[in-house]
Design an enzyme around this catalytic site. Structure first.
Site, PDB file in Angstrom:
ATOM      1  NE  ARG A   1      -1.528  -2.428   2.705  1.00 36.67           N
ATOM      2  CZ  ARG A   1      -1.586  -3.699   2.278  1.00 36.67           C
ATOM      3  NH1 ARG A   1      -2.605  -4.112   1.602  1.00 36.67           N
ATOM      4  NH2 ARG A   1      -0.608  -4.553   2.564  1.00 36.67           N
ATOM      5  CB  THR A   2       3.431   2.591   2.260  1.00 33.90           C
ATOM      6  OG1 THR A   2       2.686   2.125   3.380  1.00 33.90           O
ATOM      7  CG2 THR A   2       4.005   3.958   2.562  1.00 33.90           C
TER       8      THR A   2
ATOM      9  CE  LYS B   1      26.080  -2.969  -6.548  1.00 35.10           C
ATOM     10  NZ  LYS B   1      26.261  -1.879  -7.514  1.00 35.10           N
TER      11      LYS B   1
ATOM     12  NE  ARG C   1       6.993   0.642   4.926  1.00 32.56           N
ATOM     13  CZ  ARG C   1       5.781   0.109   4.849  1.00 32.56           C
ATOM     14  NH1 ARG C   1       5.650  -1.160   4.476  1.00 32.56           N
ATOM     15  NH2 ARG C   1       4.713   0.808   5.139  1.00 32.56           N
TER      16      ARG C   1
ATOM     17  CG  HIS D   1       3.438   3.946   8.537  1.00 35.41           C
ATOM     18  ND1 HIS D   1       3.533   4.770   7.430  1.00 35.41           N
ATOM     19  CD2 HIS D   1       3.004   2.732   8.070  1.00 35.41           C
ATOM     20  CE1 HIS D   1       3.166   4.081   6.356  1.00 35.41           C
ATOM     21  NE2 HIS D   1       2.853   2.848   6.711  1.00 35.41           N
TER      22      HIS D   1
END
Ligand code: CP
Length: 309
Positions: free
Chosen positions: A58-59, A87, A108, A136
């Site tokens: 969703r986000t 890396k 995120r 959030h």
């Protein structure tokens, strides 16, 4: 008028009531534009970077949809494994580089505080799409918008937050925005997953009416809004502890019909087993509308932090 231009969106606690009202108004405007299929070009010439070091449906997709609907472009990655962090590149270096390409960053990351670290490295506004078990904030805003849409107003509602209140970042940011409204909050959680005591104590000091219980059915009886959450499996150090606690609270259609048929039922999603699927067709089941509201709210935020609205 609240001024968001150039600001990072990092934490539910950063907003004033005036700013929250403004976001709600702009999100409502965005919804009207989308529903009436009006083409928007507010973000023409702008690029959004979506940097997702942790899984999301969703986000990330609603941020990307929001930018497309505003007439802008999107670049990004959906997992740490496809970026050069695999890396060994530091978060700060990744952000400094992406900052050369884009105008807004939505991110995120599994580490608490990572969005703030990114904001320190970037010139562009950084929007926190979830930092570990921390915050959030865009979910908090879309949840607020959903409550207003479903109930007519936020003030006056009794909101029950149920499930994993220890690790759930959506509830950690949610309470920081609800506290600006005349709402009673009821926290329902297993003893091992209660809201962090420092959050509860601070909110009470700020005058928020809070009750804590393990009894979901009793809380439902006096609720206007029931906000179910998933037990956050990925945050548990001990898998046996997750196995012990999973399925602690499961909302069924029978419970809603028997206890409180007028309930507005929300969930940030994804769900595992917290709400049985026969609840989905109840009129108060708002969780998919809630997901749609993520687009309007994120359209508002992108336009606000770039100063284009
Ligand atoms: N609500 C939410 O954050 O969903 P995703 O994890 O799918 O982005």
């Amino acid at each position: 008028m609240a001024d968001f231009k150039g600001k990072d969106i990092l934490d539910g606690a950063q907003f004033t009531r005036n700013e929250l009202d403004h976001v709600l108004d702009v999100a409502d405007y965005m919804r009207k534009q989308v529903k009436e299929r009006r083409a928007l070009d507010l973000m023409d010439g702008y690029v959004l970077g979506t940097l997702f070091f942790e899984p999301s449906t969703r986000t990330r997709l609603s941020f990307e949809t929001a930018m497309h609907r505003l007439g802008g472009s999107v670049v990004g990655f959906a997992s740490a494994g496809t970026s050069s962090s695999a890396k060994g590149e530091s978060l700060a270096d990744t952000i400094r580089n992406v900052d050369q390409y884009v105008d807004v960053i939505a991110m995120r990351h599994p580490k608490i505080g990572s969005a703030r670290e990114a904001a320190q490295a970037a010139e562009a506004p950084v929007i926190n799409g979830g930092d570990g078990a921390g915050q959030h904030p865009t979910q908090a805003l879309l949840d607020l918008f959903t409550i207003q849409s479903e109930r007519g107003q936020v003030d006056g509602n009794t909101i029950v937050l149920c499930g994993d209140l220890k690790y759930g970042r959506t509830v950690h940011s949610g309470v920081e925005v609800y506290k600006h409204f005349a709402c009673k909050l009821i926290f329902v959680a297993p003893e091992a997953l209660t809201m962090p005591p420092e959050i509860t104590a601070r909110l009470k000091d700020q005058g928020v009416e809070i009750e804590e219980t393990t009894d979901l059915e009793a809380a439902m009886a006096e609720a206007d809004v029931l906000y179910m959450t998933r037990i956050q499996k990925e945050r548990f150090e001990d898998p046996a502890e997750y196995e012990r606690l999973k399925g602690s609270y499961i909302l069924t259609r029978d419970m809603v019909e028997r206890i409180n048929p007028d309930l507005t039922i929300m969930h940030p999603l994804p769900r595992v087993d917290e709400i049985t699927t026969d609840v989905d067709t109840l009129p108060g089941a708002a969780y998919f509308r809630q997901a749609q509201n993520g687009v309007y709210t994120r359209m508002a935020l992108i336009a606000l932090v770039t100063g284009e609205i």
